[in-house]
Design a protein around this motif. Sequence first.
Motif, short mmCIF file in Angstrom:
data_model
loop_
_atom_site.label_atom_id
_atom_site.label_comp_id
_atom_site.label_asym_id
_atom_site.label_seq_id
_atom_site.Cartn_x
_atom_site.Cartn_y
_atom_site.Cartn_z
N ARG A 146 10.22 -30.90 49.74
CA ARG A 146 10.49 -29.41 49.18
C ARG A 146 10.23 -28.30 49.78
O ARG A 146 9.24 -28.15 50.47
CB ARG A 146 9.88 -29.46 47.72
CG ARG A 146 8.39 -29.18 47.45
CD ARG A 146 7.89 -29.17 46.37
NE ARG A 146 6.44 -29.12 46.20
CZ ARG A 146 5.87 -28.08 45.81
NH1 ARG A 146 6.43 -26.83 45.33
NH2 ARG A 146 4.49 -27.86 45.90
N ASN A 147 10.88 -27.12 49.70
CA ASN A 147 10.81 -26.10 50.42
C ASN A 147 9.71 -25.26 49.79
O ASN A 147 9.65 -24.97 48.62
CB ASN A 147 12.03 -25.10 50.20
CG ASN A 147 12.88 -25.19 51.33
OD1 ASN A 147 13.58 -26.08 51.46
ND2 ASN A 147 13.02 -24.17 52.53
N LEU A 148 8.76 -24.72 50.61
CA LEU A 148 7.61 -23.83 50.06
C LEU A 148 7.97 -22.40 50.64
O LEU A 148 7.74 -21.44 49.77
CB LEU A 148 6.45 -24.18 50.68
CG LEU A 148 5.93 -25.52 50.18
CD1 LEU A 148 4.52 -25.99 50.95
CD2 LEU A 148 5.72 -25.61 48.75
N ASN A 149 8.71 -22.27 51.61
CA ASN A 149 9.12 -20.92 52.35
C ASN A 149 10.38 -21.35 52.83
O ASN A 149 10.56 -22.54 53.00
CB ASN A 149 8.27 -20.24 53.32
CG ASN A 149 7.04 -19.66 52.29
OD1 ASN A 149 7.16 -19.00 51.19
ND2 ASN A 149 5.75 -19.64 52.98
N PRO A 150 11.00 -20.45 53.57
CA PRO A 150 12.21 -20.79 54.11
C PRO A 150 11.99 -21.91 55.49
O PRO A 150 12.72 -22.74 55.65
CB PRO A 150 12.74 -19.50 54.77
CG PRO A 150 12.48 -18.37 53.85
CD PRO A 150 10.99 -18.90 53.32
N ASP A 151 10.81 -21.67 56.23
CA ASP A 151 10.55 -22.44 57.27
C ASP A 151 9.58 -23.56 57.05
O ASP A 151 9.05 -24.20 57.92
CB ASP A 151 10.14 -21.46 58.41
CG ASP A 151 11.14 -20.81 58.99
OD1 ASP A 151 12.47 -21.29 58.78
OD2 ASP A 151 11.15 -19.98 59.69
N VAL A 152 9.06 -23.48 55.81
CA VAL A 152 7.73 -24.33 55.40
C VAL A 152 8.32 -25.34 54.21
O VAL A 152 8.84 -24.94 53.41
CB VAL A 152 6.52 -23.46 55.13
CG1 VAL A 152 5.31 -24.29 54.79
CG2 VAL A 152 6.15 -22.34 56.14
N PHE A 153 7.76 -26.50 54.64
CA PHE A 153 8.23 -27.46 53.59
C PHE A 153 6.71 -28.53 53.52
O PHE A 153 5.92 -28.67 54.23
CB PHE A 153 9.14 -28.53 54.25
CG PHE A 153 10.42 -27.83 54.64
CD1 PHE A 153 11.58 -27.92 53.86
CD2 PHE A 153 10.42 -27.15 55.86
CE1 PHE A 153 12.78 -27.24 54.18
CE2 PHE A 153 11.77 -26.58 56.18
CZ PHE A 153 12.54 -26.72 55.18
N GLU A 154 6.83 -29.10 52.14
CA GLU A 154 6.10 -30.12 51.88
C GLU A 154 6.60 -31.37 51.86
O GLU A 154 7.70 -31.55 51.13
CB GLU A 154 5.42 -29.54 50.27
CG GLU A 154 4.30 -30.90 49.99
CD GLU A 154 4.22 -30.98 48.44
OE1 GLU A 154 2.85 -31.17 48.48
OE2 GLU A 154 4.66 -30.62 47.60
N VAL A 155 5.95 -32.26 52.65
CA VAL A 155 6.68 -33.65 52.65
C VAL A 155 5.94 -34.80 52.02
O VAL A 155 4.64 -34.68 52.65
CB VAL A 155 7.20 -33.78 54.16
CG1 VAL A 155 7.75 -35.29 54.30
CG2 VAL A 155 7.91 -32.68 54.69
N VAL A 156 5.94 -35.40 51.41
CA VAL A 156 5.13 -36.23 50.57
C VAL A 156 5.73 -37.78 50.76
O VAL A 156 6.84 -38.48 50.38
CB VAL A 156 5.12 -36.10 49.19
CG1 VAL A 156 4.22 -37.35 48.28
CG2 VAL A 156 4.60 -34.74 48.62
N LEU A 157 4.99 -38.48 51.56
CA LEU A 157 5.17 -40.00 51.96
C LEU A 157 4.42 -40.79 50.81
O LEU A 157 3.13 -40.72 50.57
CB LEU A 157 4.77 -40.37 53.30
CG LEU A 157 4.70 -41.68 53.66
CD1 LEU A 157 6.22 -42.09 53.85
CD2 LEU A 157 3.98 -42.01 55.11
N THR A 158 5.31 -41.60 50.13
CA THR A 158 4.64 -42.29 48.80
C THR A 158 4.53 -43.70 49.40
O THR A 158 6.01 -44.29 49.68
CB THR A 158 5.46 -41.99 47.56
OG1 THR A 158 5.20 -40.72 47.35
CG2 THR A 158 4.89 -42.79 46.57
#
Length: 175
Positions: free
Chosen positions: A67-79
């Motif tokens: 998911r986007n946190l900012n235009p260039d920043v993302f949270e990536v979750v590996l489950t």
Amino acid sequence: MSEEPTGNGPSVPPPTAPGPTQPQQYQLIINAQYIKDLSFENPRAPQSLVQPAAQPEVEINVDVKARNLNPDVFEVVLTINATARAQGEAVFVVELAYGSVVTIHNATAEMLPLLVLVETPRIVFPFARAIIANATRDGGFPPLMINPIDFAELLRRQQADTQNLAPPGAGTVLV
């Protein structure tokens, strides 16, 4: 005396500033890595540890969400969910949601999904693998060493599932 490169590998020319014919290269920066959620269950303890059954069958499910946190920043979750079963009963269940916050600069629209959903989980996977191995070992079992995962293939499967109107799901691997 000849000038030979020193260090651990071939000399690399210094980066040049991008010009009108040279595109600017993308940057992928891992800002943070963290355990978002971790669960280990040993539902048959202590019997599963005292009287080990036959070699359990382990089912591993892997999913990547971003998911986007900012235009260039993302949270990536590996489950990663792993369930070991012997004789139809669960021996152990381990579930890990391993998060990372990444910044991506200068990526094209075509490159962005690959960097977020393939390259980022590829980089953080060894850390998630170690957490699962430690959790299973600390739970009284041999460490569960998950084989490397082809995240590009996982993305292709998710995209195919989406195109087939099936709910996007995780790839399943039997060990």
